[in-house]
Scaffold this active site. Structure first.
Site, short mmCIF file in Angstrom:
data_model
loop_
_atom_site.label_atom_id
_atom_site.label_comp_id
_atom_site.label_asym_id
_atom_site.label_seq_id
_atom_site.Cartn_x
_atom_site.Cartn_y
_atom_site.Cartn_z
CB SER A 255 -1.14 -0.18 0.94
OG SER A 255 -1.29 1.41 1.14
CG HIS B 254 -3.43 -1.03 -2.03
ND1 HIS B 254 -4.74 -2.11 -1.78
CD2 HIS B 254 -4.16 -0.69 -0.98
CE1 HIS B 254 -5.09 -1.98 -1.43
NE2 HIS B 254 -5.33 -0.75 -0.84
CG ASP C 181 -5.15 2.96 0.87
OD1 ASP C 181 -6.08 1.83 0.77
OD2 ASP C 181 -3.98 2.27 0.69
CG MET D 269 -7.94 7.77 2.29
SD MET D 269 -7.25 7.61 3.57
CE MET D 269 -6.77 5.93 3.49
CG HIS E 110 -9.27 0.37 -0.60
ND1 HIS E 110 -8.63 0.37 0.21
CD2 HIS E 110 -10.36 0.44 -0.58
CE1 HIS E 110 -9.65 -0.16 1.06
NE2 HIS E 110 -10.72 0.48 0.39
CG MET F 23 -11.20 3.58 0.99
SD MET F 23 -9.90 3.67 2.72
CE MET F 23 -8.55 3.42 1.03
CG MET G 252 -11.58 -2.56 4.27
SD MET G 252 -10.23 -1.84 4.01
CE MET G 252 -9.43 -1.21 5.20
CG ASP H 196 -6.23 -2.40 3.09
OD1 ASP H 196 -5.45 -2.54 3.19
OD2 ASP H 196 -6.63 -1.63 1.87
C1 DX5 Z 1 -6.42 1.99 4.72
C2 DX5 Z 1 -5.72 1.73 3.83
C3 DX5 Z 1 -4.97 0.50 3.66
C4 DX5 Z 1 -3.78 0.72 4.72
C5 DX5 Z 1 -3.33 -0.52 5.17
O1 DX5 Z 1 -7.75 2.61 5.03
O2 DX5 Z 1 -7.12 1.00 3.05
O3 DX5 Z 1 -4.80 -0.12 2.93
O4 DX5 Z 1 -2.53 1.18 3.75
O5 DX5 Z 1 -2.37 0.32 6.25
P1 DX5 Z 1 -1.29 -0.55 7.31
O6 DX5 Z 1 -0.93 -2.35 6.74
O7 DX5 Z 1 0.00 0.14 7.35
O8 DX5 Z 1 -2.24 -1.35 8.53
ZN ZN Z 2 -6.40 -0.03 0.82
#
Ligand code: DX5
Ligand code: ZN
Length: 214
Positions: free
Chosen positions: A6, A31, A33, A35, A64, A66, A135, A173
């Site tokens: 990620s 990956h 993320d 947001m 991903h 969000m 998740m 994840d």
């Molecule tokens: C959280 C993300 C994850 C995050 C995971 O909302 O979706 O992908 O980067 O981080 P770790 O592996 O540190 O829990």
């Molecule tokens: Zn993620």
């Protein structure tokens, strides 16, 4: 085991170094993320960063999202070179339609469920999916502790996939490390996402390799 580092935990001042590391590693994909500060209580990065990452990264991109109303961005995300577009079940009013729009755009369709969303919410669409992301933390931040109940959810999802003949891969994840990763592998996960375990490690190549060999 497939591994999707990620980027959220990467060093954004030296992003190209971290992408070089991914390119030369055993990682299967990268990956991303995204947001929006509405669906989750945080804002990460958007299209200009993804465009740059897409140019530099040799691995398939796993986005991903969000964000609320992710269907609005399907063409833009496809044009950025994303391979897997992953939307939250909780963010989609017409999830079946959104999945088909993602596939028609030429991407693989993934659906993510939050810790409070039961696996059975996916039973009517499971055969339409390429990937399900469970998740194992509440989305929004890296570095949070793993939620134990996620192991049971992976087992339930494995059973649903096997029963229906779905080709969906199981991705997990949040809070993934060598120990939680081993238990997720035993429960039937196909792909592990890891941020802090990889990027905070002294040897990120080795951390990726450890997950790869679970
Ligand atoms: C959280 C993300 C994850 C995050 C995971 O909302 O979706 O992908 O980067 O981080 P770790 O592996 O540190 O829990
Ligand atoms: Zn993620």
């Amino acid at each position: 085991m497939q591994v999707s580092p990620s980027l959220l935990s990467a060093d954004f001042a030296h992003l190209s170094d971290d992408i070089d590391m991914i390119n030369s590693s055993e990682a299967d994909m990268l990956h991303l993320d995204v947001m929006d500060g509405v669906f989750v209580p945080n804002i990460s990065f958007g299209f200009p960063i993804i465009k740059m990452v897409s140019h530099l990264c040799d691995k398939p991109l796993d986005a991903h999202l969000m964000i609320v109303e992710p269907h609005k961005w399907i063409p833009q995300i496809r044009d950025l070179g994303v391979r897997i577009m992953n939307v939250h079940q909780e963010a989609c009013r017409h999830l079946h339609r959104t999945i088909y729009q993602i596939r028609e755009a030429g991407m693989e369709a993934g659906v993510t469920i939050n810790p409070a969303t039961p696996v059975l919410m996916l039973q009517d669409i499971i055969t339409d999916l390429d990937l399900v992301l469970i998740m194992s933390v509440n989305p929004g931040f890296g570095g949070q502790p793993f939620i134990e109940h996620s192991i049971e959810k992976v087992r339930e999802l494995r059973a649903l996939i096997d029963r229906t003949g779905s080709k969906a891969k199981i991705q997990v994840d949040g809070g993934v490390n060598a120990e939680t990763g081993r238990r997720l592998a035993e429960a039937g996960a196909d792909c592990l996402v890891a941020g802090s375990y990889i990027f905070n490690s002294n040897d990120p190549h080795k951390a990726i390799s450890t997950l790869k060999n679970l």
